[in-house]
Design an enzyme around this catalytic site. Structure first.
Site, PDB file in Angstrom:
ATOM      1  N   ARG A   1       0.832  -1.214   0.000  1.00 52.07           N
ATOM      2  CA  ARG A   1       0.000   0.000   0.000  1.00 52.07           C
ATOM      3  C   ARG A   1       0.863   1.259   0.000  1.00 52.07           C
ATOM      4  NH1 ARG A   1      -4.762  -2.254   3.982  1.00 52.07           N
ATOM      5  NH2 ARG A   1      -6.002  -3.085   2.258  1.00 52.07           N
TER       6      ARG A   1
ATOM      7  N   ASN B   1     -14.502 -11.772  -7.955  1.00 51.56           N
ATOM      8  CA  ASN B   1     -14.520 -11.418  -6.544  1.00 51.56           C
ATOM      9  C   ASN B   1     -14.911 -12.635  -5.710  1.00 51.56           C
ATOM     10  OD1 ASN B   1     -15.255 -10.286  -3.946  1.00 51.56           O
ATOM     11  ND2 ASN B   1     -15.019  -8.320  -4.972  1.00 51.56           N
TER      12      ASN B   1
ATOM     13  N   GLY C   1     -13.823  -3.859   0.176  1.00 51.71           N
ATOM     14  CA  GLY C   1     -15.173  -3.326   0.358  1.00 51.71           C
ATOM     15  C   GLY C   1     -15.512  -2.293  -0.698  1.00 51.71           C
TER      16      GLY C   1
ATOM     17  N   LYS D   1     -22.883 -10.607  -1.430  1.00 54.09           N
ATOM     18  CA  LYS D   1     -22.759 -10.428  -2.883  1.00 54.09           C
ATOM     19  C   LYS D   1     -24.088 -10.076  -3.551  1.00 54.09           C
ATOM     20  CE  LYS D   1     -18.431 -11.373  -2.636  1.00 54.09           C
ATOM     21  NZ  LYS D   1     -17.776 -12.580  -2.268  1.00 54.09           N
TER      22      LYS D   1
ATOM     23  N   LYS E   1     -20.249 -15.861   1.727  1.00 51.57           N
ATOM     24  CA  LYS E   1     -21.643 -15.500   1.992  1.00 51.57           C
ATOM     25  C   LYS E   1     -22.392 -14.935   0.790  1.00 51.57           C
ATOM     26  CE  LYS E   1     -20.346 -14.257   6.646  1.00 51.57           C
ATOM     27  NZ  LYS E   1     -19.666 -13.123   7.223  1.00 51.57           N
TER      28      LYS E   1
ATOM     29  N   GLY F   1      -9.491  -7.783  -1.456  1.00 50.18           N
ATOM     30  CA  GLY F   1      -9.771  -8.776  -0.427  1.00 50.18           C
ATOM     31  C   GLY F   1      -9.187 -10.135  -0.762  1.00 50.18           C
TER      32      GLY F   1
HETATM   33  P1  AMP Z   1     -15.598 -13.610   1.252  1.00 52.10           P
HETATM   34  O1  AMP Z   1     -14.978 -12.786   2.309  1.00 52.10           O
HETATM   35  O2  AMP Z   1     -17.071 -13.616   1.257  1.00 52.10           O
HETATM   36  O3  AMP Z   1     -15.005 -13.367  -0.117  1.00 52.10           O
HETATM   37  O4  AMP Z   1     -15.250 -15.105   1.629  1.00 52.10           O
HETATM   38  C1  AMP Z   1     -13.943 -15.607   1.611  1.00 52.10           C
HETATM   39  C2  AMP Z   1     -13.913 -16.779   2.486  1.00 52.10           C
HETATM   40  O5  AMP Z   1     -14.845 -17.717   2.029  1.00 52.10           O
HETATM   41  C3  AMP Z   1     -12.575 -17.457   2.512  1.00 52.10           C
HETATM   42  O6  AMP Z   1     -12.018 -17.347   3.794  1.00 52.10           O
HETATM   43  C4  AMP Z   1     -12.921 -18.898   2.183  1.00 52.10           C
HETATM   44  O7  AMP Z   1     -12.262 -19.799   3.031  1.00 52.10           O
HETATM   45  C5  AMP Z   1     -14.394 -18.979   2.440  1.00 52.10           C
HETATM   46  N1  AMP Z   1     -15.016 -20.052   1.677  1.00 52.10           N
HETATM   47  C6  AMP Z   1     -14.941 -20.253   0.357  1.00 52.10           C
HETATM   48  N2  AMP Z   1     -15.577 -21.381   0.009  1.00 52.10           N
HETATM   49  C7  AMP Z   1     -16.072 -21.925   1.129  1.00 52.10           C
HETATM   50  C8  AMP Z   1     -16.803 -23.093   1.415  1.00 52.10           C
HETATM   51  N3  AMP Z   1     -17.153 -23.951   0.446  1.00 52.10           N
HETATM   52  N4  AMP Z   1     -17.149 -23.341   2.688  1.00 52.10           N
HETATM   53  C9  AMP Z   1     -16.795 -22.487   3.650  1.00 52.10           C
HETATM   54  N5  AMP Z   1     -16.085 -21.363   3.444  1.00 52.10           N
HETATM   55  C10 AMP Z   1     -15.722 -21.084   2.202  1.00 52.10           C
END
Ligand code: AMP
Length: 643
Positions: free
Chosen positions: A37, A317, A374, A202, A198, A351
Site C-alpha cells: 500500500r 470477486n 469493500g 454479494k 456469503k 480482499g
Molecule cells: P468472502 O470474504 O465472502 O469473499 O469469503 C472468503 C472466504 O470464504 C474465505 O475465507 C474462504 O475460506 C471462504 N469459503 C470459500 N468457500 C467456502 C466453502 N465452500 N465453505 C466455507 N467457506 C468457504
C-alpha cells in the site's frame, strides 16, 4: 464527466492534503510485513513532490477506536516512505494538534509531512464537520488516493472536500477508469466470477451485474445456497437458509435477461472443516450428510475455465473454496490460471481474491487488482462511493479548434501564417490544429515546432503504398510527425466521389497507424429540407466507425458540417448545430456506451467565425470547430482558438 486528478490543478507551492491508505499489516514488534500500500501511494506523492507541492499525508491504521494509541501509530510508515522517496518524511505527533500545525506551517516546496493516524479522533469515522474543517485548515487542496476507504464517508475521505478543492490521485483514478470502463462499456463476452463465503455479501453485486454481464460464475461457499435452492442436497455445506428464495429469484431473473448463470456441478467435499479432513468428489446436488463442500470439483473447474478463457472482460470477486487450506485450493488456483490465461481485460476485486491471485504469483498477469475489497464490491454494486463522489469532475473531452485551409496557401505562406498565429494562441487552452494542403505539411510541421499548434492533413488514402497517383499514405504523414487527418470532408464526398465506405476504410487505416481522424459528416440543404438530417448523420457516423474499437473511438474527432453552411456564409443556428451534435453523441453512446461518448470531441463546422465561435463552443455537445475561411486569418483564428 471524469475525475479531475492531481494533474488538473496547480499545486506548486500549495499545501496539499493527501488521503492515502497506509493501513499496512505490522507484526507485534511494529515492523511492516507488507508495504504494497505504501508502494501504491508513491506515484501520486512523487508527482506532487516533483511539482513543488507541500505534501501533507494522512491515513488511518487499524482500529484505535478514537483514542491516541501508539500501537497504531503511523511512525513506521514515515520511515519506510522516507526510504522510498529518498527524502525525510517528517512525522507529526498528532493529527490536527500543535505538532501537525507547527510542522505544516513551515514547509518548503517539495517537503513531505505525515500526520498521525486520523482514527485517533473519534470524529473521523463519524464524519464530524468540525473535524473535517480542522484537517482542511492545514492545507489548500485535498487529494484522495485511498481507494480502500473510498466507500466510507469519513472526515479524511470525504468530509474535507466540503472545505477544499478536491481531486483524485493516480490510484483512485486507475481504479475508477478500469472498473468503471469495464462496467460501462465491456468487451464481450463479459464474465463475472463470484465466490467467497456469503451470499448476503454479494447480493448487491449480483443484482447490478445481472444487467451488465453475459455470464455469472458462482463458486465458493455461496454456491451451495443456490444448489439447495434448485432442489439439491448439500449435506453440511455452508448455506444461507434465509436467502433460498433470493437465489431462486436470481436464477429466474437471469433467464429473463438472458444471462448465463454457471453453478458447480461437482464439488470436493470434506468430512470436517479442516485441511487434513477426508475428502471426496461429489455431485453438487448430492453431497451426503456429514460432508461439506469446500472446493469446486474437476468437472466444474473445466467448465468454468473454458468460459473464462473465452471471455473478453472478466471481473472476479471471492475464492472458489476454502483456499486457505492447500488441500481445498485447487479450484481457486485453476480459476486464477484461467483468468490469467484469458486474452481479456481482467479485474480482480480486492480482499481474498486479490490475496489469492497475488500469493499464487498471477498478479502481473491481470489487468488490474483492486486495492480496495469493500470499496470494489460497492463499486461493482453500482453504489456511488463517497470518497469519489466528493472529488471534482471535468469534461472527458477536449475542445479542438482545427483550421481547414483547403486549397489555399503556398508553403511559404503557410510558414508566414503560422509564425503570425503562434504568439497569438500561445496561451489558448483549446487544442489547436492547422490543416494545410499536402505539399505545405513539411513547412507547417517545421513552423509549428516549439508552439502549441498541431498539424493535420486534409486527406489520406487507405492503402499503404502503390500505384495510386496523387494520393498520400498514413505512413507519409507519420514520417512528418503528423497526428491528425481530416477524412470524409463534404467537398471530397462531393467533388471526388468519396463514399461512406471509403471514409470507413480511411478511418480504419488511420487508427491502425495511430493517427487521429477528424471525420466529417453532414447533410445537404435538400436533405435538411426532407427532414432526414438526423438519420443521415447517424448513418454516416455508423458506417465511418464500422470496425473501430471502443478504445479507438474515444480518440476520434467528429466534425458536423452542414454542407449548405460551408463556404456559403450561412451558419446553422446555435440550436441547429447543438441538436445535430447531440444526435451524433447519442449515436456514439448507442455504439460504444456513455463512457466513450463522453470522451469524443464533436466539432461544428460551417462558416465558424470569430463572431460566432464562443456561442457555438459553449453548447454542451459542441467541442470546438472545423474552421474554413476564418482559419486563414491569424487574428480571427486566434479568437476562435480562445473560444
Ligand atoms: P468472502 O470474504 O465472502 O469473499 O469469503 C472468503 C472466504 O470464504 C474465505 O475465507 C474462504 O475460506 C471462504 N469459503 C470459500 N468457500 C467456502 C466453502 N465452500 N465453505 C466455507 N467457506 C468457504
Amino acid at each position: 464527466m471524469i475525475l479531475k486528478t492531481v494533474e488538473d490543478i496547480a499545486v506548486k507551492g500549495k499545501k496539499v492534503l493527501v488521503r492515502c491508505d497506509f493501513n499496512v499489516p505490522m507484526n507485534d514488534e511494529g515492523v511492516i510485513t507488507n508495504d504494497n500500500r505504501i508502494v501504491g501511494a508513491l506515484p501520486t506523492i512523487k508527482y506532487l513532490v516533483s511539482e513543488g507541492a507541500k505534501v501533507i499525508l494522512c491515513s488511518h491504521m487499524g482500529r484505535p477506536k478514537g483514542e491516541f494509541n501508539m500501537k497504531y501509530s503511523l511512525a513506521p510508515v514515515a520511515v519506510r516512505l522516507s526510504e522510498y522517496l529518498g527524502q525525510t518524511v517528517k512525522m507529526a505527533e498528532d493529527v490536527v494538534g500543535d505538532s501537525a500545525k507547527a510542522l505544516t506551517a513551515s514547509m518548503a516546496d517539495g517537503e513531505v509531512v505525515l500526520l498521525e493516524n486520523v482514527r485517533f479522533h473519534a470524529e473521523e469515522t463519524k464524519n464530524v464537520p468540525e473535524f473535517s474543517e480542522k484537517l482542511a485548515a492545514l492545507a489548500e487542496i485535498f487529494v484522495n488516493d485511498a481507494f480502500g476507504t473510498a466507500h466510507r464517508a469519513h472526515c479524511s475521505t470525504a468530509g474535507v472536500a466540503d472545505f477544499l478543492p478536491a481531486v483524485s490521485g493516480y490510484l483512485i483514478q486507475k481504479e475508477i477508469e478500469i472498473m468503471g470502463g469495464a462496467l460501462e462499456n465491456p468487451q464481450r463476452p463479459f464474465v463475472a466470477i463470484l465466490g467467497g463465503a456469503k451470499v448476503k455479501d454479494k447480493i448487491g453485486v449480483i443484482n447490478n451485474l445481472l444487467n451488465k454481464v453475459d455470464t455469472i460464475i458462482i463458486g465458493g461457499g455461496m454456491a451451495y445456497t443456490f444448489c439447495k435452492a434448485m432442489g439439491g442436497s448439500i449435506g453440511d455445506s455452508l448455506v444461507d437458509e434465509e436467502r433460498l428464495d433470493y437465489a431462486r429469484q436470481v436464477l429466474e431473473l437471469a433467464k429473463e435477461k438472458g444471462v448465463n448463470i454457471m453453478l458447480p456441478t461437482d464439488n470436493v467435499a470434506a468430512d470436517n472443516f479442516a485441511d487434513d479432513a477426508n475428502q471426496k468428489v461429489c455431485n453438487s446436488k448430492e453431497i451426503p450428510d456429514g460432508w461439506q463442500g469446500l472446493d469446486i470439483g474437476p468437472e466444474t473447474i473445466k467448465a468454468f475455465s473454458d468460459v473464462i478463457k473465452n471471455a473478453k472482460t472478466v471481473i472476479w470477486n471471492g475464492p472458489m473454496g476454502v483456499f486457505e487450506f492447500p488441500n481445498f485450493a485447487k479450484g481457486t488456483i485453476a480459476v486464477a490460471e484461467a483468468v490469467a490465461a484469458a486474452d481479456a481485460i481482467t479485474i480482480i476485486g480486492g480482499g481474498d481474491s486479490a490475496a489469492a491471485v497475488t500469493n499464487l504469483g498471477f498478479a502481473d498477469k491481470m489487468t488490474h487488482i483492486s486495492t480496495g475489497g469493500g470499496a470494489s464490491l460497492e463499486f461493482l454494486e453500482g453504489i456511488e462511493l463517497p470518497g469519489v463522489a466528493c472529488l471534482g469532475k471535468k469534461k472527458a473531452r477536449k475542445t479542438v479548434a482545427a483550421g481547414n485551409w483547403k486549397m489555399n496557401k503556398t508553403p511559404s505562406e503557410t510558414k508566414a501564417l503560422i509564425a503570425e498565429l503562434a504568439p497569438l494562441v500561445a496561451d489558448a487552452e483549446n487544442t489547436i490544429i492547422v490543416c494545410p494542403t499536402a505539399v505545405c505539411l513539411p513547412a507547417a510541421v517545421e513552423a509549428c515546432k516549439g508552439t502549441n499548434i498541431l498539424v493535420g492533413a486534409q486527406n489520406m488514402y487507405f492503402e499503404d503504398k502503390g500505384a495510386f497517383t496523387g494520393e498520400i499514405s498514413a505512413d507519409m504523414l507519420l514520417d512528418l510527425g503528423i497526428k491528425y487527418v481530416i477524412l470524409g470532408h463534404s467537398e471530397r464526398r462531393q467533388y471526388f466521389a468519396e463514399t461512406d465506405e471509403t471514409v470507413n476504410k480511411k478511418v480504419l487505416k488511420a487508427f491502425e497507424k495511430g493517427l487521429v481522424p477528424i471525420i466529417c459528416v453532414g447533410e445537404s440543404l435538400e436533405q435538411r429540407e426532407q427532414g432526414i438530417t438526423a438519420d443521415l448523420v447517424r448513418m454516416q457516423v455508423k458506417i465511418a466507425l464500422q470496425g473501430v474499437t471502443a478504445e479507438q473511438a474515444k480518440n476520434v474527432i467528429i466534425a458536423y458540417e452542414p454542407i449548405w453552411a460551408i463556404g456559403t456564409g450561412k451558419t446553422a443556428t446555435t440550436e441547429q448545430a447543438q441538436e445535430v451534435c447531440s444526435t451524433i453523441r447519442a449515436c456514439i453512446c448507442e455504439l460504444y456506451g456513455a463512457g466513450v461518448a463522453e470522451c469524443v470531441t464533436i466539432q461544428y463546422g460551417g462558416s465558424v467565425n470569430a463572431g460566432n465561435s464562443a456561442e457555438l463552443f459553449a453548447q454542451p455537445d459542441i467541442d470546438g470547430g472545423l474552421v474554413g475561411g476564418a482559419s486563414l486569418k491569424a487574428a480571427d483564428f486566434s479568437v476562435i482558438a480562445h473560444s
